[in-house]
Scaffold this motif. Structure first.
Motif, mmCIF file in Angstrom:
data_model
loop_
_atom_site.group_PDB
_atom_site.id
_atom_site.type_symbol
_atom_site.label_atom_id
_atom_site.label_comp_id
_atom_site.label_asym_id
_atom_site.label_seq_id
_atom_site.Cartn_x
_atom_site.Cartn_y
_atom_site.Cartn_z
ATOM 1 N N ILE A 165 0.844 -1.203 0.000
ATOM 2 C CA ILE A 165 0.000 0.000 0.000
ATOM 3 C C ILE A 165 0.875 1.248 0.000
ATOM 4 O O ILE A 165 1.810 1.360 0.798
ATOM 5 C CB ILE A 165 -0.961 -0.022 1.194
ATOM 6 N N ILE A 166 0.599 2.132 -0.932
ATOM 7 C CA ILE A 166 1.454 3.299 -1.158
ATOM 8 C C ILE A 166 0.638 4.563 -0.952
ATOM 9 O O ILE A 166 -0.446 4.696 -1.494
ATOM 10 C CB ILE A 166 1.964 3.296 -2.618
ATOM 11 N N ASN A 167 1.161 5.490 -0.168
ATOM 12 C CA ASN A 167 0.425 6.715 0.098
ATOM 13 C C ASN A 167 0.981 7.957 -0.580
ATOM 14 O O ASN A 167 0.292 8.944 -0.710
ATOM 15 C CB ASN A 167 0.381 6.977 1.604
ATOM 16 N N ASN A 168 2.256 7.917 -0.964
ATOM 17 C CA ASN A 168 2.824 9.173 -1.461
ATOM 18 C C ASN A 168 2.892 9.273 -2.976
ATOM 19 O O ASN A 168 2.419 10.227 -3.558
ATOM 20 C CB ASN A 168 4.183 9.428 -0.842
ATOM 21 N N GLU A 169 3.481 8.275 -3.659
ATOM 22 C CA GLU A 169 3.528 8.397 -5.113
ATOM 23 C C GLU A 169 3.447 7.039 -5.783
ATOM 24 O O GLU A 169 3.973 6.056 -5.285
ATOM 25 C CB GLU A 169 4.786 9.149 -5.558
ATOM 26 N N ILE A 170 2.777 7.024 -6.930
ATOM 27 C CA ILE A 170 2.616 5.778 -7.670
ATOM 28 C C ILE A 170 3.775 5.636 -8.635
ATOM 29 O O ILE A 170 4.087 6.572 -9.372
ATOM 30 C CB ILE A 170 1.301 5.792 -8.469
ATOM 31 N N HIS A 171 4.424 4.486 -8.605
ATOM 32 C CA HIS A 171 5.462 4.226 -9.599
ATOM 33 C C HIS A 171 4.936 3.226 -10.608
ATOM 34 O O HIS A 171 4.270 2.263 -10.244
ATOM 35 C CB HIS A 171 6.713 3.650 -8.928
ATOM 36 N N ILE A 172 5.224 3.476 -11.886
ATOM 37 C CA ILE A 172 4.861 2.478 -12.893
ATOM 38 C C ILE A 172 6.024 2.335 -13.871
ATOM 39 O O ILE A 172 6.799 3.273 -14.066
ATOM 40 C CB ILE A 172 3.583 2.868 -13.675
ATOM 41 N N PRO A 173 6.158 1.147 -14.461
ATOM 42 C CA PRO A 173 7.235 0.947 -15.428
ATOM 43 C C PRO A 173 6.844 1.496 -16.791
ATOM 44 O O PRO A 173 5.666 1.541 -17.136
ATOM 45 C CB PRO A 173 7.384 -0.563 -15.472
ATOM 46 N N VAL A 174 7.853 1.909 -17.555
ATOM 47 C CA VAL A 174 7.605 2.452 -18.881
ATOM 48 C C VAL A 174 7.382 1.306 -19.868
ATOM 49 O O VAL A 174 7.789 0.172 -19.610
ATOM 50 C CB VAL A 174 8.790 3.357 -19.290
ATOM 51 N N ASN A 175 6.676 1.607 -20.963
ATOM 52 C CA ASN A 175 6.460 0.644 -22.045
ATOM 53 C C ASN A 175 5.798 -0.652 -21.611
ATOM 54 O O ASN A 175 6.115 -1.736 -22.104
ATOM 55 C CB ASN A 175 7.782 0.309 -22.754
ATOM 56 N N LYS A 176 4.945 -0.576 -20.644
ATOM 57 C CA LYS A 176 4.230 -1.767 -20.217
ATOM 58 C C LYS A 176 2.774 -1.364 -20.059
ATOM 59 O O LYS A 176 2.491 -0.288 -19.537
ATOM 60 C CB LYS A 176 4.784 -2.223 -18.870
ATOM 61 N N THR A 177 1.865 -2.202 -20.517
ATOM 62 C CA THR A 177 0.453 -1.845 -20.362
ATOM 63 C C THR A 177 0.041 -2.042 -18.914
ATOM 64 O O THR A 177 0.222 -3.116 -18.341
ATOM 65 C CB THR A 177 -0.412 -2.703 -21.292
ATOM 66 N N ILE A 178 -0.470 -0.986 -18.346
ATOM 67 C CA ILE A 178 -0.862 -0.995 -16.929
ATOM 68 C C ILE A 178 -2.374 -0.803 -16.855
ATOM 69 O O ILE A 178 -2.946 -0.050 -17.640
ATOM 70 C CB ILE A 178 -0.201 0.174 -16.174
ATOM 71 N N THR A 179 -3.016 -1.470 -15.915
ATOM 72 C CA THR A 179 -4.423 -1.194 -15.671
ATOM 73 C C THR A 179 -4.574 -0.614 -14.272
ATOM 74 O O THR A 179 -4.148 -1.237 -13.300
ATOM 75 C CB THR A 179 -5.259 -2.480 -15.778
ATOM 76 N N PHE A 180 -5.101 0.581 -14.202
ATOM 77 C CA PHE A 180 -5.443 1.151 -12.901
ATOM 78 C C PHE A 180 -6.868 0.743 -12.586
ATOM 79 O O PHE A 180 -7.797 1.045 -13.329
ATOM 80 C CB PHE A 180 -5.375 2.678 -12.941
ATOM 81 N N LYS A 181 -7.045 0.027 -11.472
ATOM 82 C CA LYS A 181 -8.386 -0.358 -11.034
ATOM 83 C C LYS A 181 -8.816 0.643 -9.977
ATOM 84 O O LYS A 181 -8.124 0.800 -8.975
ATOM 85 C CB LYS A 181 -8.343 -1.757 -10.409
ATOM 86 N N PHE A 182 -9.941 1.303 -10.210
ATOM 87 C CA PHE A 182 -10.318 2.377 -9.290
ATOM 88 C C PHE A 182 -11.423 1.964 -8.333
ATOM 89 O O PHE A 182 -12.356 1.247 -8.712
ATOM 90 C CB PHE A 182 -10.777 3.601 -10.072
ATOM 91 N N ARG A 183 -11.282 2.449 -7.107
ATOM 92 C CA ARG A 183 -12.341 2.266 -6.107
ATOM 93 C C ARG A 183 -12.462 3.546 -5.310
ATOM 94 O O ARG A 183 -11.469 4.226 -5.075
ATOM 95 C CB ARG A 183 -11.953 1.143 -5.137
ATOM 96 N N ALA A 184 -13.675 3.867 -4.886
ATOM 97 C CA ALA A 184 -13.847 5.017 -4.000
ATOM 98 C C ALA A 184 -14.636 4.558 -2.796
ATOM 99 O O ALA A 184 -15.364 3.567 -2.865
ATOM 100 C CB ALA A 184 -14.602 6.133 -4.705
ATOM 101 N N ARG A 185 -14.480 5.267 -1.691
ATOM 102 C CA ARG A 185 -15.199 4.796 -0.516
ATOM 103 C C ARG A 185 -16.276 5.768 -0.058
ATOM 104 O O ARG A 185 -17.139 5.409 0.721
ATOM 105 C CB ARG A 185 -14.238 4.516 0.628
ATOM 106 N N ASP A 186 -16.240 7.036 -0.541
ATOM 107 C CA ASP A 186 -17.235 7.979 -0.005
ATOM 108 C C ASP A 186 -18.107 8.620 -1.085
ATOM 109 O O ASP A 186 -19.290 8.368 -1.157
ATOM 110 C CB ASP A 186 -16.565 9.041 0.862
ATOM 111 N N VAL A 187 -17.510 9.483 -1.927
ATOM 112 C CA VAL A 187 -18.312 10.127 -2.965
ATOM 113 C C VAL A 187 -17.644 9.875 -4.311
ATOM 114 O O VAL A 187 -16.600 9.237 -4.371
ATOM 115 C CB VAL A 187 -18.433 11.652 -2.713
#
Lengths: 588, 634
Positions: free
Chosen positions: A459-481
């Motif tokens: 679990i990361i709170n400060n910054e998201i790291h992702i690798p270059v040239n790779k297909t990434i899927t961000f799965k989103f969830r929200a808990r309030d609004v």
């Protein structure tokens, strides 16, 4: 005027940057901290990063945002008080602390997020940073602060300019008014307009379109440069191309139609004795200007369909999943650990130790007694309501203004039964929540739900790291609004909706460093912003995204700890589970 | 004049119910006369408009100088909403929300369509009043009550609704998610429900009147384009407002009665906020935009109708392509019901739906383009009289082009991914819906002011008002496109979240200056409007030499019943301007056709159509369509 302002702005930015540069050289200005811990720059820097991660979305040092300004907070409160407030302000209020209640009342009864997960060291660092920054200390580089410096210098000049401008406008207004009156008087006397308004307005029309086109070109030349640089993702480039095609067609139409509108207005201005042409329709002409737009739009529709399809139907989706979780007012990311799978999650499992509600069996089991204790507390509170009412009534005498009003409000709440109803509702909610957790633990599905895949999640709170040239899927969830995950540089946006899974699939093709070099801006970063109104601090909800090379990414990832690994006891009955945990323990 | 001759042919003046004595209350307050109700709508709309504009100035100050304090704000708003002279972040959201609500519903729906539908439908169709004057009166008083409730909500302790004018739940449904979602939101919903009541009562009336109460000879294809526009506006409102009513009621249930139509999986302020689950926030968005998109056309169609009329009158030319104009109104009205999803491309809706909505959305550009080209063709070789009304109509066309074209970007689902909820959207809808519709309303006010008050507004002030407003409106909204392209999201309290947004603060200063000058220019209008009621120059009976029926009813005595004698009969279409073979450059609709036709004459003016006995509410759609297809050459 505009250019002047722009010059002035540049100068101010330079001044403030220089100011910051000097400041960052001489670090800690304070000698001691109310936390009692020894003061050093490393701790202050850690505190700063904590402040930026956890506090900045709602608090600034110098002015009120959602919460109050935090400058010199250490002079107003004790360390003990602050630590209790930050860790769990609701419990602190319930314990009856008068100051805590007063703060709550003063800030529109907004409940601050609890930060139970902060360790004592971190808390001390955080407060040390605030002390240091209040004293004008070293680490004053947050985004919210920079313009404050700039404008502070500027304000005197600005206010003088404003007054001059106001007087100028008033004068112009007065002169115009007089002119209008004179023209009118003369017209009435002569019984005819002294000014040929048709001709005057026609000429202004011509002037407007000429100056308008020049101003438009100026806009494109000046502001056009400030728009976003080239997209940093594969699909983003396609999207930009689609944008440019649309801009090309609409640009042509814009210039032609706006020009014709004002040109006709000028050319066919009314003149005495003229008669217009009686020309009511021409089916061929109308067919032409129906069919041409239809053809252009068909081109645009087909282009749009292709682009939209390629973006939304990416065949490589779900390969590298990262969960991005939104709350008021911040983001948290969850990476699958070594097993490459994100653990399941449910909002019923959210607790102070498990802010994302990841399906961890013993976390869930531990949550039940906590909730049960809550219910007991609420029951006691309900029973205590009559006593509280009597207390409130006796202490009412002597109170004035706001304090009296808040007292009366509380009495009203108890008398009308809303206080009781509120507590009962809480009890119902928690009872249902306990049942849900029990059901999830006891039914046949328990094994698939608590499938251990979440144990090694990071679990990361400060910054998201992702690798270059790779297909990434961000799965989103929200808990309030509803929030909206908007990454301008990636040309990616999707709403983050409580109760609805959304995602974006993308492939970043330039690392942060490459982009910085390309733009020649070492301070450049990719950012994840919130674009859907989500509350008072909506404008401050952001998270940095760092695109690394594959090697950098692996290195960064391996330095991260699994969120639940340490807290997990070694299970005995399930060998499969044992394997997973041992594996992740080895890694860490 | 010819209309007196026409009136004489029908000597039996009957149902002259305008002559009984009226008290102050029945004449000015609970009036059932459509002309008085129209004035009531107009003035309430103007007052609400001032209110909305002041709010925009407040938040423009915050955006331009986010770190300065304006002591005057604290004096005016109190230390709660402007502590230290700087707007509070929650109050900023409240201002944005109420500004949007007021402008969209109270000014541009009720103030525009309410005013001019009421004034023009009976007068231009030739009827004595609305089908139900009583319902018409109720419609205004519902609107009035709703305005009062909304205005009141700004002054309550916890602040007004602040979830944006689209009030998406869960933000609007959970009182604990922000201060504005408490009592303020409840009042917003109450106000909206009253407003919908008003819109429905009005809409039913407009449709009935247009269909049943046209005078002899006023077939559907002789109606002025204003009436066509109001007619379809009313149909749109009647079909879509009930959906918002449903949506709002469900939201009321969610907020107050513990249901969860729109709520699921919510954990707020350290605890689960719901006992039940399974609702969907997206459902509300579907319901909202099912009204919300037609609403955009409810706003712009009347403005376009007014413009069609004013451009034809002042260019002294028939409107070009009458049939095409009517068909594009019908086309826009129909399509507006199947494009709401383009507001929701990125809500997580199935991408396949996005495809469908995108296709329909871009198709709407075709009828819109036809309308624009027809306006241009109407101006071509005209004899343009630059009255203030005409200038505002030209301004509308300009905004309609500039703002409409950016719609092609936003309607494209792929491009919308990037531009959604940025300043590009703000620029787009303020130009095409805000400015264009306001300009349509202004054009209407200047043009029909003599009809409303028997006096004309000051021309010189009108010109100053127009040019200042026109130029500043472009200065305010044009740069916003570039902000959007730089990825600045809308509804941001200050642009300090990223260092690179700092550059736009400078532009914000420019925009705020333009906005303030634009707002000051409206003072000219307000002064002009209210002083002309009492001191304006007395107007001639037909000041713009217009063909339509409203100028045959005496503008001096404001009769409840519109015409002192019989209702005039209509013999021709309303656009016989500058017809060859006539001395005057206009031929009112009441002038009998003498059969003097030439090859340029419009096919609608058939020779000597005898006043027939067939019921006048026959809708000649078939003829209309046949002509458009070129099947019948009359």
């Amino acid at each position: 005027m505009y250019k002047n302002l722009s010059e002035k702005f540049k100068k101010l930015v330079l001044i403030s940057l220089a100011f910051l540069a000097i400041n960052s050289l001489n670090a800690s200005v304070i000698k001691e901290s109310i936390s009692g811990k020894p003061v050093d720059d490393v701790t202050i820097a850690a505190g700063k990063s904590l402040f930026e991660g956890k506090c900045q979305s709602c608090h600034a040092l110098n002015n009120k945002l959602v919460g109050p300004a935090l400058k010199d907070i250490h002079k107003r409160r004790t360390y003990d008080w602050l630590s209790k407030w930050i860790k769990d302000n609701e419990a602190f209020r319930k314990s009856g602390d008068a100051d805590a209640i007063a703060v709550f009342e003063k800030n529109n009864k907004l409940v601050m997020t609890s930060f139970n997960d902060l360790k004592d060291d971190e808390l001390a660092a955080l407060i040390m940073y605030i002390e240091d920054a209040s004293a004008g200390g070293g680490a004053k580089t947050s985004a919210t602060e920079t313009p404050t410096v700039a404008v502070a210098v500027d304000k005197k000049i600005e206010s003088r300019v404003n007054w001059v401008l106001i007087c100028l406008f008033a004068l112009i207004g007065l002169i115009l008014f007089l002119i209008v009156k004179i023209i009118e008087q003369v017209s009435t006397i002569r019984g005819k307009d002294v000014i040929d308004w048709n001709s005057v307005n026609a000429k202004i029309c011509l002037a407007f379109i000429t100056i308008g086109f020049i101003a438009c070109a100026w806009e494109f030349a000046v502001h056009g440069k400030w728009v976003l640089p080239e997209a940093a993702t594969e699909h983003g480039r396609k999207l930009d191309q689609m944008f440019n095609i649309t801009l090309f067609f609409t640009g042509i139409v814009f210039v032609i139609t706006e020009f014709l509108l004002f040109w006709f207005a000028y050319k066919y201005r009314g003149r005495e004795g003229n008669k217009a042409l009686y020309y009511s329709h021409n089916h061929k002409l109308e067919a032409v200007w129906t069919i041409i737009p239809a053809i252009v739009l068909t081109v645009l529709v087909i282009g749009g369909l292709k682009t939209w399809n390629s973006i939304t139907n990416n065949p490589e989706r779900d390969k590298n999943n990262i969960e991005v979780f939104a709350y008021q007012f911040g983001w948290t990311a969850r990476y699958p650990g070594e097993d490459g799978k994100l653990g399941k999650s449910n909002w019923n499992l959210i607790s102070n130790d498990n802010l994302l509600g990841v399906a961890i069996k013993d976390q869930a089991e531990n949550l039940i007694p906590v909730l049960e204790q809550d219910i007991k507390d609420f029951e006691i509170q309900i029973k205590a309501l009559p006593t509280k009412l009597a207390e409130l009534k006796t202490s009412l005498g002597g109170l004035v203004d706001d304090e009296r009003k808040s007292h009366l409000d509380k009495i009203e709440e108890i008398v009308s039964g809303t206080a009781k109803a509120e507590l009962e509702k809480k009890i119902t909610n928690r009872t249902i929540q306990i049942n849900r957790i029990k059901v999830s633990l006891e039914t046949e599905n328990a094994a698939t739900f608590y499938d251990q895949t979440g144990n090694d999640d990071i679990i990361i709170n400060n910054e998201i790291h992702i690798p270059v040239n790779k297909t990434i899927t961000f799965k989103f969830r929200a808990r309030d609004v509803i929030h909206s995950a908007y990454i301008p540089m990636f040309r990616a946006q999707i709403n983050v909706v409580p109760g609805l899974a959304t995602e974006v699939v993308f492939k970043a093709i330039e690392t942060t460093k490459e982009k910085q070099a390309k733009l020649n801006r070492p301070d450049f970063d990719y950012w994840l912003l919130c674009a859907k109104i989500c509350g008072a601090a909506h404008f401050n909800m952001k998270m940095k995204i760092v695109v690394d090379t594959e090697a950098e990414y692996k290195k960064w990832l391996s330095s991260q700890e699994g969120a639940f690994v340490k807290k997990q006891e070694m299970p005995t009955e399930n060998t499969n589970q044992k394997d997973t945990i041992q594996k992740s323990l080895v890694i860490n | 004049m010819s209309q007196s001759a026409t009136a004489n042919t029908h000597e039996h003046g009957h149902d002259d119910h305008g002559h009984h004595k009226e008290s102050f209350i029945t004449k000015y307050v609970f009036s059932q006369d459509h002309k008085m109700i129209s004035k009531q709508f107009l003035i309430t709309g103007i007052v609400m408009g001032c209110f909305g504009m002041l709010m925009s100035i407040l938040f423009r100050l915050q955006l331009a100088w986010p770190d300065s304090s304006f002591q005057i704000l604290e004096t005016l708003l109190g230390s709660k909403w402007a502590p230290g002279g700087k707007l509070d972040a929650s109050f900023y959201m409240g201002l944005v929300t109420i500004h949007g609500t007021i402008m969209v519903f109270f000014v541009l729906t009720a103030g525009l369509s309410g005013t001019f539908s009421n004034l023009l439908i009976p007068l231009q169709c030739g009827s004595r009043d609305m089908a139900s004057p009583f319902m018409n009166m109720l419609s205004y008083w519902f609107f009035f009550a709703s305005s009062v409730v909304l205005t009141y909500s700004v002054f309550i302790e916890s602040g007004p609704a602040a979830a944006g004018w689209t009030v998406y739940p869960p933000l609007s449904a959970l009182p604990k998610s922000m201060p504005g979602s408490g009592l303020g939101m409840t009042l917003w919903l109450v106000s909206m429900i009253l407003f919908i009541g008003s819109a429905l009562l009005g809409g039913i009336n407009y449709i009935t009147t247009v269909l049943n109460m046209r005078t002899k000879g006023m077939s559907m294809n002789r109606m002025p384009l204003t009436i066509w526009a109001f007619f379809f506006t009313a149909i749109l409102g009647l079909l879509s407002f009930p959906v918002l009513l449903g949506g709002s009621l469900l939201l009321v249930f969610d907020r107050s009665f513990g249901t969860s139509f729109y709520l699921s999986d919510i954990f707020l302020n350290g605890e689960g906020a719901l006992a039940n689950s399974g609702g969907s926030p997206i459902l509300f968005q579907h319901l909202f935009w099912f009204l919300g998109h037609p609403e955009v056309y409810i706003i712009i169609l009347p403005a376009l109708g007014i413009t069609s009329e004013i451009i034809a009158v002042n260019a002294r030319k028939p409107i070009f392509g009458y049939t095409a104009m009517v068909i594009s109104i019908i086309g826009i009205a129909f399509l507006s019901f199947i494009v709401w999803g383009h507001h929701m491309f990125i809500t997580g809706m199935n991408p396949l739906l996005g495809l469908v909505f995108m296709i329909f959305t871009l198709i709407i550009a075709v009828p819109s383009a036809v309308k624009t080209f027809n306006y241009l063709a109407t101006l071509w070789r005209g004899n343009i009289q630059f009255t203030p009304g005409m200038l505002f109509a030209i301004g509308l066309v300009s905004f309609f082009i500039s703002g409409g074209l950016t719609g092609i970007f936003l309607g494209n689902a792929a491009i919308d991914i990037q531009l959604h909820d940025t300043y590009f959207v703000v620029a787009h809808f303020h130009l095409v819906m805000g400015c264009a519709a306001i300009f349509g309303m202004m054009a209407g006010i200047y043009h029909w002011y003599p009809r409303l008050y028997g006096r004309t507004m000051n021309k010189t002030l009108g010109y100053m008002h127009f040019w200042l407003t026109f130029i500043t409106a472009y200065m305010v909204f044009f740069p916003m496109h570039f902000m959007g392209l730089a990825g600045v999201p809308r509804r941001y309290y200050q642009f300090t979240v990223l260092p690179e947004f700092g550059i736009w603060e400078n532009v914000n200063v420019l925009i705020t200056f333009a906005a303030i000058i634009g707002a000051l220019a409206q003072l000219l209008f307000l002064y002009n409007f209210f002083s002309s009621i009492f001191y304006g120059r007395k107007s001639a009976q037909n000041p713009w030499k217009s063909n339509t029926l409203e100028w045959t009813s005496p503008i001096e005595e404001r009769l409840h019943g519109n015409w002192p004698g019989a209702i005039p009969t209509v013999h021709r279409w309303p656009y016989d301007y500058s017809k060859p073979g006539y001395d005057d450059d206009f031929i009112p609709q009441t002038v009998p056709d003498d059969g003097n036709l030439d090859e340029l004459a419009h096919s609608h003016t058939q020779p000597a159509e005898p006043p027939s006995d067939e019921p006048k509410n026959v809708v000649h759609f078939s003829t209309l369509l046949a002509r458009w297809m070129g099947l019948s050459k009359a």
